[in-house]
Design a protein around this motif. Structure first.
Motif, PDB file in Angstrom:
ATOM      1  N   ARG A  89       0.852  -1.181   0.000  1.00  0.00           N
ATOM      2  CA  ARG A  89       0.000   0.000   0.000  1.00  0.00           C
ATOM      3  C   ARG A  89       0.896   1.242   0.000  1.00  0.00           C
ATOM      4  O   ARG A  89       1.875   1.302   0.740  1.00  0.00           O
ATOM      5  N   ILE A  90       0.579   2.231  -0.850  1.00  0.00           N
ATOM      6  CA  ILE A  90       1.335   3.477  -0.901  1.00  0.00           C
ATOM      7  C   ILE A  90       0.414   4.629  -0.514  1.00  0.00           C
ATOM      8  O   ILE A  90      -0.702   4.743  -1.031  1.00  0.00           O
ATOM      9  N   ASN A  91       0.891   5.464   0.413  1.00  0.00           N
ATOM     10  CA  ASN A  91       0.124   6.625   0.874  1.00  0.00           C
ATOM     11  C   ASN A  91       0.924   7.902   0.693  1.00  0.00           C
ATOM     12  O   ASN A  91       2.154   7.872   0.690  1.00  0.00           O
ATOM     13  N   ASP A  92       0.214   9.017   0.580  1.00  0.00           N
ATOM     14  CA  ASP A  92       0.837  10.328   0.513  1.00  0.00           C
ATOM     15  C   ASP A  92       1.401  10.680   1.885  1.00  0.00           C
ATOM     16  O   ASP A  92       0.705  10.585   2.894  1.00  0.00           O
ATOM     17  N   LEU A  93       2.664  11.095   1.933  1.00  0.00           N
ATOM     18  CA  LEU A  93       3.328  11.346   3.217  1.00  0.00           C
ATOM     19  C   LEU A  93       2.797  12.598   3.903  1.00  0.00           C
ATOM     20  O   LEU A  93       2.800  12.698   5.126  1.00  0.00           O
ATOM     21  N   ASN A  94       2.341  13.571   3.129  1.00  0.00           N
ATOM     22  CA  ASN A  94       1.849  14.814   3.717  1.00  0.00           C
ATOM     23  C   ASN A  94       0.399  14.728   4.178  1.00  0.00           C
ATOM     24  O   ASN A  94       0.057  15.170   5.272  1.00  0.00           O
ATOM     25  N   THR A  95      -0.459  14.150   3.350  1.00  0.00           N
ATOM     26  CA  THR A  95      -1.892  14.106   3.672  1.00  0.00           C
ATOM     27  C   THR A  95      -2.304  12.812   4.345  1.00  0.00           C
ATOM     28  O   THR A  95      -3.349  12.753   4.994  1.00  0.00           O
ATOM     29  N   GLY A  96      -1.497  11.745   4.174  1.00  0.00           N
ATOM     30  CA  GLY A  96      -1.856  10.443   4.721  1.00  0.00           C
ATOM     31  C   GLY A  96      -2.833   9.664   3.863  1.00  0.00           C
ATOM     32  O   GLY A  96      -3.162   8.514   4.168  1.00  0.00           O
ATOM     33  N   GLN A  97      -3.296  10.238   2.773  1.00  0.00           N
ATOM     34  CA  GLN A  97      -4.316   9.586   1.954  1.00  0.00           C
ATOM     35  C   GLN A  97      -3.718   8.454   1.102  1.00  0.00           C
ATOM     36  O   GLN A  97      -2.583   8.540   0.643  1.00  0.00           O
ATOM     37  N   PRO A  98      -4.499   7.378   0.866  1.00  0.00           N
ATOM     38  CA  PRO A  98      -4.015   6.269   0.045  1.00  0.00           C
ATOM     39  C   PRO A  98      -3.860   6.672  -1.414  1.00  0.00           C
ATOM     40  O   PRO A  98      -4.690   7.398  -1.962  1.00  0.00           O
ATOM     41  N   LEU A  99      -2.776   6.212  -2.055  1.00  0.00           N
ATOM     42  CA  LEU A  99      -2.510   6.507  -3.464  1.00  0.00           C
ATOM     43  C   LEU A  99      -2.711   5.279  -4.347  1.00  0.00           C
ATOM     44  O   LEU A  99      -3.239   5.381  -5.455  1.00  0.00           O
ATOM     45  N   ALA A 100      -2.255   4.114  -3.878  1.00  0.00           N
ATOM     46  CA  ALA A 100      -2.356   2.911  -4.707  1.00  0.00           C
ATOM     47  C   ALA A 100      -2.123   1.665  -3.861  1.00  0.00           C
ATOM     48  O   ALA A 100      -1.534   1.734  -2.777  1.00  0.00           O
ATOM     49  N   PHE A 101      -2.593   0.523  -4.373  1.00  0.00           N
ATOM     50  CA  PHE A 101      -2.334  -0.778  -3.741  1.00  0.00           C
ATOM     51  C   PHE A 101      -1.876  -1.746  -4.827  1.00  0.00           C
ATOM     52  O   PHE A 101      -2.508  -1.874  -5.872  1.00  0.00           O
ATOM     53  N   TYR A 102      -0.742  -2.422  -4.566  1.00  0.00           N
ATOM     54  CA  TYR A 102      -0.204  -3.399  -5.498  1.00  0.00           C
ATOM     55  C   TYR A 102      -0.287  -4.780  -4.856  1.00  0.00           C
ATOM     56  O   TYR A 102       0.343  -5.019  -3.826  1.00  0.00           O
ATOM     57  N   GLU A 103      -1.033  -5.672  -5.455  1.00  0.00           N
ATOM     58  CA  GLU A 103      -1.224  -7.006  -4.888  1.00  0.00           C
ATOM     59  C   GLU A 103      -0.114  -7.937  -5.350  1.00  0.00           C
ATOM     60  O   GLU A 103       0.284  -7.928  -6.524  1.00  0.00           O
ATOM     61  N   PHE A 104       0.405  -8.737  -4.406  1.00  0.00           N
ATOM     62  CA  PHE A 104       1.408  -9.725  -4.773  1.00  0.00           C
ATOM     63  C   PHE A 104       0.791 -10.765  -5.697  1.00  0.00           C
ATOM     64  O   PHE A 104      -0.366 -11.149  -5.512  1.00  0.00           O
ATOM     65  N   PRO A 105       1.547 -11.267  -6.668  1.00  0.00           N
ATOM     66  CA  PRO A 105       0.998 -12.266  -7.595  1.00  0.00           C
ATOM     67  C   PRO A 105       0.457 -13.503  -6.890  1.00  0.00           C
ATOM     68  O   PRO A 105      -0.549 -14.066  -7.279  1.00  0.00           O
ATOM     69  N   VAL A 106       1.123 -13.930  -5.810  1.00  0.00           N
ATOM     70  CA  VAL A 106       0.683 -15.134  -5.109  1.00  0.00           C
ATOM     71  C   VAL A 106      -0.476 -14.843  -4.175  1.00  0.00           C
ATOM     72  O   VAL A 106      -1.136 -15.751  -3.694  1.00  0.00           O
ATOM     73  N   GLY A 107      -0.702 -13.561  -3.866  1.00  0.00           N
ATOM     74  CA  GLY A 107      -1.816 -13.192  -3.003  1.00  0.00           C
ATOM     75  C   GLY A 107      -1.627 -13.539  -1.545  1.00  0.00           C
ATOM     76  O   GLY A 107      -2.537 -13.390  -0.733  1.00  0.00           O
ATOM     77  N   GLU A 108      -0.449 -14.033  -1.175  1.00  0.00           N
ATOM     78  CA  GLU A 108      -0.214 -14.428   0.225  1.00  0.00           C
ATOM     79  C   GLU A 108       1.258 -14.210   0.524  1.00  0.00           C
ATOM     80  O   GLU A 108       2.117 -14.408  -0.337  1.00  0.00           O
ATOM     81  N   ILE A 109       1.564 -13.821   1.745  1.00  0.00           N
ATOM     82  CA  ILE A 109       2.949 -13.530   2.104  1.00  0.00           C
ATOM     83  C   ILE A 109       3.453 -14.491   3.181  1.00  0.00           C
ATOM     84  O   ILE A 109       4.225 -14.153   4.046  1.00  0.00           O
ATOM     85  N   VAL A 110       3.001 -15.734   3.107  1.00  0.00           N
ATOM     86  CA  VAL A 110       3.385 -16.740   4.089  1.00  0.00           C
ATOM     87  C   VAL A 110       4.896 -16.893   4.156  1.00  0.00           C
ATOM     88  O   VAL A 110       5.486 -17.096   5.210  1.00  0.00           O
ATOM     89  N   ALA A 111       5.570 -16.740   3.013  1.00  0.00           N
ATOM     90  CA  ALA A 111       7.026 -16.926   2.963  1.00  0.00           C
ATOM     91  C   ALA A 111       7.784 -15.855   3.729  1.00  0.00           C
ATOM     92  O   ALA A 111       8.972 -15.986   3.969  1.00  0.00           O
ATOM     93  N   TYR A 112       7.102 -14.773   4.144  1.00  0.00           N
ATOM     94  CA  TYR A 112       7.795 -13.667   4.777  1.00  0.00           C
ATOM     95  C   TYR A 112       7.679 -13.671   6.297  1.00  0.00           C
ATOM     96  O   TYR A 112       7.680 -12.640   6.931  1.00  0.00           O
ATOM     97  N   ARG A 113       7.611 -14.832   6.885  1.00  0.00           N
ATOM     98  CA  ARG A 113       7.545 -14.902   8.352  1.00  0.00           C
ATOM     99  C   ARG A 113       8.849 -14.474   8.999  1.00  0.00           C
ATOM    100  O   ARG A 113       8.876 -14.070  10.147  1.00  0.00           O
TER     101      ARG A 113
END
Length: 308
Positions: free
Chosen positions: A252-276
Motif C-alpha cells: 500500500r502506498i500513501n501520501d506522506l503529507n496528507t496520509g491519503q491512500p494513493l495505490a495498492f499493489y497485490e502480490f501475484p501469489v496473493g499471500e505472504i506466508v514466505a515472509y515470516r
C-alpha cells in the motif's frame, strides 16, 4: 540492507556463514536483480547507515564491538573505531547507527553490552573519536535517528512493549538526555519533518505518527482496508513524499503529507506466508521495493496497481 538513491544500488550485509560468501557488503543493482560487487570486511557486519551525501556507509561489527566506515566512491573499507567497554564486559554491540545531517564524519551509535542486557548507551563519534558524554540508559534506546539537524537524537527502546522514547541533546561534549516519554509504542521508526513514523509491526488502521516534542500521537495515514495481520513494515520515501506499507497480500502506498491512500499493489501469489522471517523492507527508485526475508532479498518492481 539499505538503499543508495544516488547510485540506485542496494547494500546488504553478508556474513561468512552465508553460502559461498565471506564477511562483507554485497552491492546489488535492484533493476538488474544482480550482485555487482562485494566489499570485503574482516568481521561479520550488522546494522548500517548512509551519510547524507552518500559518500560513506557506516557498518556495525558486533563480533569486535566496532563500527567501520566504507568509502562508496572507491568501495574500500576504512579504519574501524571501537565502541568501548561496559562495566561488566570488554565489548559493546552496535544496535543502531545514525549519521548526522549534513555530515559524513559525525555518527551516533546506540550500543549494548555483549555480556548482559540493560546496559544500552548512545555515543557520538567525530571521525571515529568518541565525545566524552555517553549516558548509560538501561533499556531506553537501541534504535536512534537524528532530528532535522545534528543537535537532537531520538531514541526508542524496541525490546519492550512500551517502546519508550528518549530525546537527546547533542553538544560538543557528547550526549545528554533532554526528555523521556513512556508507552509511546513506536517500535522501529523514521524521522521526517518534525514527526516520527512507525515502520515496523504496524497493526492499527489508521497508522499513528508521534510528535517527539509533545509525545502525542496523531492519526495521519488512512486506509480503505484493514489487511490480515496488519501492516508488517513501512518504508518512508522522503524525496517523493510517499510512505510504503507492506501487508500480508501486497503493498500500500500513501501520501506522506496528507496520509491519503494513493495505490495498492497485490502480490501475484496473493499471500505472504514466505515472509515470516522478514527483517527489512525498503523502497528503491520510484517504483521498486525490496524485502529481506531470512537470508534472501526479494526485489519487486511496481507496475499497475490493483486498486487506487
Amino acid at each position: 540492507f539499505i538503499y543508495d538513491d544516488q547510485r540506485a544500488l542496494v547494500y546488504a550485509s553478508i556474513a561468512a556463514l552465508a553460502e559461498k560468501q565471506t564477511n562483507g557488503i554485497a552491492v546489488i543493482d535492484p533493476q538488474a536483480g544482480a550482485v555487482v560487487a562485494t566489499i570485503a570486511l574482516s568481521s561479520a557486519p550488522s546494522v548500517m547507515a548512509l551519510s547524507d551525501d552518500r559518500s560513506i556507509l557506516y557498518v556495525g561489527l558486533p563480533e569486535v564491538g566496532a563500527v567501520q566506515p566504507i568509502n562508496l566512491t572507491t568501495r574500500s573499507a576504512g579504519s574501524q573505531f571501537s565502541l568501548g567497554v561496559s562495566s561488566e564486559c570488554a565489548r559493546r554491540i552496535p544496535e543502531d547507527i545514525a549519521v548526522a545531517p549534513g555530515s559524513n564524519a559525525v555518527v551516533a551509535v546506540a550500543s549494548s553490552s555483549a555480556c548482559s542486557t540493560g546496559f544500552n548507551r548512545v555515543a557520538v563519534f567525530d571521525n571515529g573519536k568518541v565525545r566524552a558524554s555517553q549516558p548509560d540508559l538501561g533499556y531506553d534506546a537501541n534504535r536512534i535517528e537524528y532530528g532535522a539537524d545534528g543537535s537532537i537524537i531520538y531514541g526508542v527502546d524496541t525490546t519492550t512493549t512500551g517502546n519508550a522514547l528518549t530525546v537527546f541533546e547533542v553538544g560538543a561534549s557528547g550526549v545528554t538526555v533532554k526528555r523521556k516519554f513512556s508507552e509511546i509504542g513506536l517500535s522501529d521508526f523514521r524521522y521526517f519533518d518534525g514527526l516520527l513514523y512507525r515502520v515496523k509491526d504496524i497493526f492499527s488502521n489508521p497508522v499513528k505518527v508521534v510528535n517527539p516534542e509533545s509525545g502525542l500521537a496523531t492519526n495521519l495515514f488512512q486506509f480503505p482496508e484493514q489487511p490480515p495481520f496488519g501492516f508488517r513494515y513501512g518504508s518512508l520515501d522522503a524525496a517523493n513524499k510517499k510512505m510504503y506499507f507492506l501487508t500480508a497480500t501486497g503493498i500500500r502506498i500513501n501520501d506522506l503529507n496528507t496520509g491519503q491512500p494513493l495505490a495498492f499493489y497485490e502480490f501475484p501469489v496473493g499471500e505472504i506466508v514466505a515472509y515470516r522471517d522478514l527483517t527489512k523492507f525498503v523502497y528503491w527508485g520510484r517504483r521498486g521495493v525490496a524485502i529481506a526475508n531470512g537470508n534472501s532479498i526479494d526485489i519487486f518492481t511496481l507496475y499497475k496497481p490493483t486498486t487506487p
